[in-house]
Design a protein around this motif. Structure first.
Motif, mmCIF file in Angstrom:
data_model
loop_
_atom_site.group_PDB
_atom_site.id
_atom_site.type_symbol
_atom_site.label_atom_id
_atom_site.label_comp_id
_atom_site.label_asym_id
_atom_site.label_seq_id
_atom_site.Cartn_x
_atom_site.Cartn_y
_atom_site.Cartn_z
ATOM 1 N N CYS A 82 49.119 1.230 24.244
ATOM 2 C CA CYS A 82 50.274 0.336 24.186
ATOM 3 C C CYS A 82 50.925 0.419 22.816
ATOM 4 O O CYS A 82 50.224 0.477 21.788
ATOM 5 N N ARG A 87 51.508 -5.050 21.418
ATOM 6 C CA ARG A 87 50.102 -5.458 21.467
ATOM 7 C C ARG A 87 49.982 -6.970 21.607
ATOM 8 O O ARG A 87 50.645 -7.729 20.912
ATOM 9 N N GLU A 92 51.509 -5.674 27.448
ATOM 10 C CA GLU A 92 50.180 -5.050 27.425
ATOM 11 C C GLU A 92 49.320 -5.597 28.562
ATOM 12 O O GLU A 92 48.587 -4.839 29.212
#
Length: 306
Positions: A82, A87, A92
């Motif tokens: 990702c 994040r 994600e």
């Protein structure tokens, strides 16, 4: 909004460049080496459903890449890489849910759990996995590293030759891989499925050729020039040529070549329970940088809400 589309082989060079930039931006806590991308797609997924059903590139409306998911590795595991800015976000989370569900849908009936792993330092991914119902069940790999300085000598037994592979080695490489890992490559499948694919370069597969022409040991070294890091995957020795120092020789030659490219460091991963591999890499000057943790969830378990 990032949505998945099926991977095509021409994506591979740009995906490797993209992940290298993510590592340069955010470090390695959430990303394995860029060489793991072609290895996991071309090697780990062969013989299963079409790669386009298992590997997806996550893009937004402007064509920006936000993630990559690889499903059904080893028949039950998935990866999700990702972009740093995504994040810990719902993006994600969506990638992890999609990858887990896709893997579960393709798994054999006798597989009980969907698996994934992460670097032990990746607390963001660990939190998301727990929220999705995954639990830590084992230590997975040791991640080993060493600087590309003060390199070991390339010591080759009499009669053997250490050199770069060529496409003409496909038959011998298939035999060596089958005899070291119990796989079922043919020369034709190795040539077309690995050697002719974007992201692979035969010059980075170093082999130890026996006097009779067979390949006694081999390794592929992958390069990330952006971050100055090399990586070994795989390292193998034909069962007929073990305990001759051939794996050590091909790795030493590979490190010499990586240092010549200006790379500063090299990594290699191995199952944390594989003591012979640990001894080999320690003898070459590698030390354990960190460990990866394995997580799993029951195949038929739905994602948990937060």
């Amino acid at each position: 909004m990032f949505t998945p589309r099926s991977f095509v082989p021409s994506d591979m060079p740009f995906l490797q460049t993209t992940v290298a930039e993510w590592i340069a931006t955010a470090g390695r806590d959430a990303y394995d080496h860029v060489g793991e991308l072609p290895h996991r797609v071309y090697d780990n997924l062969r013989g299963g459903p079409p790669v386009g059903d298992l590997v997806h590139v996550w893009e937004d409306g402007d064509g920006r890449i936000g993630g990559i998911t690889i499903c059904l590795r080893f028949g039950a595991a998935f990866d999700a890489f990702c972009a740093p800015e995504l994040r810990g976000t719902e993006s994600e989370r969506a990638m992890l849910t999609f990858a887990a569900d896709t893997t579960a849908r393709h798994m054999a009936a006798d597989e009980a759990h969907v698996l994934t792993d992460l670097f032990a330092t990746d607390t963001t991914r660990a939190r998301l996995l727990r929220e999705l119902g995954f639990v830590h069940f084992r230590d997975w790999d040791d991640v080993n590293t060493r600087d590309l300085a003060d390199l070991p000598p390339v010591v080759v037994p009499a009669g053997f030759t250490v050199r770069a592979a060529t496409p003409e080695d496909a038959d011998a490489l298939a035999e060596a891989r089958n005899a070291s890992f119990g796989s079922d490559w043919t020369g034709a499948s190795y040539r077309e499925g690995m050697m002719n694919r974007p992201g692979y370069d035969p010059a980075r597969e170093i082999v130890a050729e026996a006097p009779d022409g067979r390949i006694g040991a081999y390794t592929v070294h992958w390069t990330d020039e952006r971050n100055g890091i090399g990586h070994f995957e795989p390292v193998g020795t034909h069962e007929a040529f073990r305990r001759l120092g051939l794996a050590r020789a091909v790795m030493a030659e590979s490190m010499r070549r990586m240092a010549g490219l200006g790379l500063r460091r090299v990594t290699v991963n191995h199952d944390a329970e594989n003591l012979p591999a640990a001894r080999l890499y320690a003898s070459l000057g590698f030390t354990v940088e960190c460990r990866t943790h394995g997580y799993r969830r029951a195949k038929d378990q739905a994602s948990m809400s937060r």
